[in-house]
Design a protein around this motif. Structure first.
Motif, short mmCIF file in Angstrom:
data_model
loop_
_atom_site.label_atom_id
_atom_site.label_comp_id
_atom_site.label_asym_id
_atom_site.label_seq_id
_atom_site.Cartn_x
_atom_site.Cartn_y
_atom_site.Cartn_z
N GLU A 1 0.75 -1.17 -0.17
CA GLU A 1 0.13 0.02 -0.07
C GLU A 1 0.95 1.33 0.03
N LEU A 2 1.89 1.21 0.91
CA LEU A 2 2.84 2.27 0.93
C LEU A 2 3.50 2.59 -0.39
N GLU A 3 3.96 1.34 -1.12
CA GLU A 3 4.55 1.45 -2.26
C GLU A 3 3.88 2.13 -3.38
N ASN A 4 2.36 1.64 -3.44
CA ASN A 4 1.52 2.40 -4.29
C ASN A 4 1.27 3.86 -4.11
N LEU A 5 1.25 4.23 -2.80
CA LEU A 5 1.22 5.71 -2.61
C LEU A 5 2.44 6.27 -3.29
N ILE A 6 3.61 5.88 -3.01
CA ILE A 6 4.95 6.44 -3.41
C ILE A 6 4.84 6.42 -4.66
N GLU A 7 4.51 5.62 -5.46
CA GLU A 7 4.47 5.58 -7.04
C GLU A 7 3.50 6.68 -7.47
N GLN A 8 2.29 6.47 -6.85
CA GLN A 8 1.35 7.66 -7.38
C GLN A 8 1.77 9.12 -7.27
N LEU A 9 2.54 9.29 -5.73
CA LEU A 9 3.14 10.67 -5.89
C LEU A 9 4.43 10.96 -6.64
N ASN A 10 5.09 9.96 -7.27
CA ASN A 10 6.23 9.94 -7.99
C ASN A 10 5.69 10.79 -9.12
N HIS A 11 4.32 10.17 -9.96
CA HIS A 11 4.06 10.58 -10.95
C HIS A 11 3.15 11.59 -11.02
N ASP A 12 2.70 12.24 -9.74
CA ASP A 12 2.08 13.29 -9.45
C ASP A 12 2.93 14.71 -9.76
N GLN A 13 2.39 15.33 -10.64
CA GLN A 13 3.33 16.46 -11.29
C GLN A 13 3.16 17.66 -10.42
N SER A 14 2.00 17.90 -9.46
CA SER A 14 1.79 18.99 -8.57
C SER A 14 2.58 18.65 -7.23
N VAL A 15 3.15 17.33 -6.90
CA VAL A 15 4.06 17.05 -5.85
C VAL A 15 5.51 17.49 -6.19
N ASN A 16 6.32 18.11 -5.54
CA ASN A 16 7.56 18.43 -5.92
C ASN A 16 8.61 17.45 -5.07
N GLY A 17 8.20 17.17 -3.78
CA GLY A 17 8.98 16.72 -3.01
C GLY A 17 8.31 15.45 -2.08
N ILE A 18 9.07 14.42 -2.01
CA ILE A 18 8.22 13.36 -1.00
C ILE A 18 9.13 13.03 0.38
N LEU A 19 8.39 13.04 1.33
CA LEU A 19 9.01 12.72 2.33
C LEU A 19 8.45 11.47 3.31
N VAL A 20 9.24 10.46 3.39
CA VAL A 20 8.52 9.42 4.12
C VAL A 20 9.11 9.69 5.71
N GLN A 21 8.28 9.94 6.76
CA GLN A 21 8.91 10.03 8.15
C GLN A 21 9.52 8.66 8.50
N LEU A 22 10.61 8.75 9.09
CA LEU A 22 11.35 7.46 9.74
C LEU A 22 11.43 7.68 11.24
N PRO A 23 11.35 6.48 11.83
CA PRO A 23 11.34 5.19 11.42
C PRO A 23 9.84 4.73 10.93
N LEU A 24 10.08 3.73 9.99
CA LEU A 24 8.84 3.08 9.73
C LEU A 24 8.53 1.92 10.69
#
Ligand code: NAP
Length: 279
Positions: free
Chosen positions: A76-99
């Motif tokens: 599920e997390l992988e799918n969200l990141i993939e979606q955000l990678n392709h979302d042109q309105s999103v410039n940066g992605i941050l996954v808060q650690l630790p997972l």
């Protein structure tokens, strides 16, 4: 007398500069958007995420928060990141650690597109750091370079010793100091005669994860000391890896804890966010 390197003031200066830059970008129709993903409700992570979204709001960066439950699957997390990678309105992605423990952190971080990896954790950005190419820089080492530059401390030709070789502090710190033409030594837990080594340093950077580990007898008279450590002592007060009161009188400049490296980290993250559109 030792110069106190004021991370709070420098951080406020950087945020103000970024706020003005984002204002100008908006006038040109360019906006900056950071997606922040948090999985679970770890209290420390909640505070960090809140501070990041507040900093975004102050600077004028749009932030999109994705709060996922603890039992989210890796897919599920992988799918969200993939979606955000392709979302042109999103410039940066941050996954808060630790997972959460059931997730493979390295694998997840590697899924973020390198051009949106504002933490600079992706192997492509790590590679760029070492080859000197333009990429996102790990926040903490980048903070230290900014603190030194903005305090007018020259680095070229200086003998720098870093105590600690983690992937997020010690190693990238060495790469950035080399870029500044400093001479760099990295020490770690297997280093012999540590004191002899640190006593030769013009610039001593400490990231050992041990409260007040560095005392005056590790420090050359007149050295510059940067303390990356962050701990709570018995009285619940913040302290660093350096015994500040003991070391300070022997330095020409030093960062306090709190008020040194810590407050700058979010400012550097914001700098990386703005960089996504500068490119
Ligand atoms: P880490 O991954 O735990 O690494 C600690 C390093 O110190 C390791 O390389 C270790 O050597 C070395 N070390 C341990 N004992 C030593 C000894 N007796 N002599 C010499 N070296 C020794 O820590 P980190 O993630 O780099 O973080 C370091 C500190 O910085 C922590 O206190 C952390 O909370 C803080 N921090 C602050 C910020 C901020 O923004 N202010 C950001 C990141 C981290 P080995 O490799 O041989 O084990």
């Amino acid at each position: 007398m030792a110069q106190l390197i004021d991370g709070k003031k420098i951080s406020a200066d950087i945020k103000e500069e970024l706020r003005l830059e984002v204002e100008t970008l908006k006038e040109k129709g360019i906006s900056v958007c950071l997606a922040v993903i948090q999985v679970g409700t770890d209290p420390a992570s909640c505070v960090y995420v809140r501070n990041k979204t507040r900093a975004c709001a102050y600077i004028g960066i749009e932030s999109k928060s994705y709060d996922l439950p603890e039992n989210t699957t890796e897919e599920e997390l992988e799918n969200l990141i993939e979606q955000l990678n392709h979302d042109q309105s999103v410039n940066g992605i941050l996954v808060q650690l630790p997972l959460p423990k059931h997730m493979d952190e390295d694998r997840i971080i590697n899924l973020i597109h390198p051009a949106k990896d504002v933490y600079g954790f992706h192997p492509i950005n790590v590679g760029r750091l070492w080859t000197g190419e333009d990429g996102f820089l790990y926040c903490t080492p980048a903070v230290i370079i900014q603190l030194l530059k903005r305090s007018h401390i020259p680095l070229e030709g200086k003998n720098c010793v870093i105590v600690g070789r983690s992937n997020i502090v010690g190693k990238p710190m060495a790469a950035l100091l080399l870029r500044e033409n400093a001479t760099v030594t990295i020490a770690h837990s297997k280093t012999e005669n540590l004191k002899e080594l640190t006593k030769q340093a013009d610039l001593l950077i400490v990231a050992v994860r041990k409260p007040k580990f560095i005392t005056a007898d590790y420090v050359k008279e007149g050295a510059i000391v940067i303390d990356v450590g962050m701990h709570r002592n018995e009285e619940n007060k913040l302290c660093g890896d350096v015994d500040f009161e003991d070391v300070k009188p022997h330095t020409s400049a030093i960062t306090p804890v709190p008020g040194g490296v810590g407050p700058m980290t979010i400012a550097m993250l914001m700098e990386n966010c703005v960089k996504t559109v500068r490119k």
